[in-house]
Design an enzyme around this catalytic site. Sequence first.
Site, mmCIF file in Angstrom:
data_model
loop_
_atom_site.group_PDB
_atom_site.id
_atom_site.type_symbol
_atom_site.label_atom_id
_atom_site.label_comp_id
_atom_site.label_asym_id
_atom_site.label_seq_id
_atom_site.Cartn_x
_atom_site.Cartn_y
_atom_site.Cartn_z
ATOM 1 N N GLY A 16 0.634 -1.189 0.116
ATOM 2 C CA GLY A 16 -0.043 -0.047 0.156
ATOM 3 C C GLY A 16 0.869 1.300 0.168
ATOM 4 O O GLY A 16 1.881 1.202 -0.369
ATOM 5 N N SER A 17 0.399 2.233 0.625
ATOM 6 C CA SER A 17 1.389 3.691 0.603
ATOM 7 C C SER A 17 1.972 3.600 1.683
ATOM 8 O O SER A 17 2.040 2.607 2.794
ATOM 9 C CB SER A 17 0.313 4.901 0.722
ATOM 10 N N SER A 22 1.114 -3.054 4.133
ATOM 11 C CA SER A 22 0.956 -4.181 2.899
ATOM 12 C C SER A 22 0.440 -5.347 3.543
ATOM 13 O O SER A 22 0.184 -5.673 4.508
ATOM 14 C CB SER A 22 2.349 -4.220 2.437
ATOM 15 N N HIS A 39 -0.798 -5.496 -8.096
ATOM 16 C CA HIS A 39 0.735 -5.602 -7.524
ATOM 17 C C HIS A 39 0.496 -4.314 -6.372
ATOM 18 O O HIS A 39 1.943 -3.946 -6.061
ATOM 19 C CB HIS A 39 1.632 -5.428 -8.549
#
Length: 146
Positions: A16-17, A22, A39
């Site tokens: 993620g950011s 994640s 992805h």
Amino acid sequence: KGATSAKKGQLGIIPGSMGVGSYIVRGRGNDESWESCSHGAGRKMSRTAAFREISQAEFEESMKEVPHADTLEGLRDEAPGAYKDLDIVMHNQQDLVEVVHRLRPIINVKGMEKRPRQLIAAQRQRSSSASLSAGKSGGGRDSLDS
């Protein structure tokens, strides 16, 4: 835009950011997706738009749950708000991968240029907009050029 392998039983990571972490996933081997999955969260706005639309205060607020995080102005284009919601991305691909574990960020250190060109462009646009609304011509060079 992009995909990663999600063959049956295959482990992977969906990032993620910098503020949300994640997911560790296990592929389900879905033939309809050619045994693949997304992805990552993916950007919802360009880097220039992020510098223009996300304030420094909003960026810092979005990173408050990360105990040790860089929130320098030049990193605003990486703010969580510039990316799609990772939880929605994961929900939308639950038939492609099984969530094994959620990783949460505790330290975030980013490298960066001294003055990213997107930041300079966003600052110029704000400066130009402010000049126009104040009735100024805004046609000359500003202090950002030095």
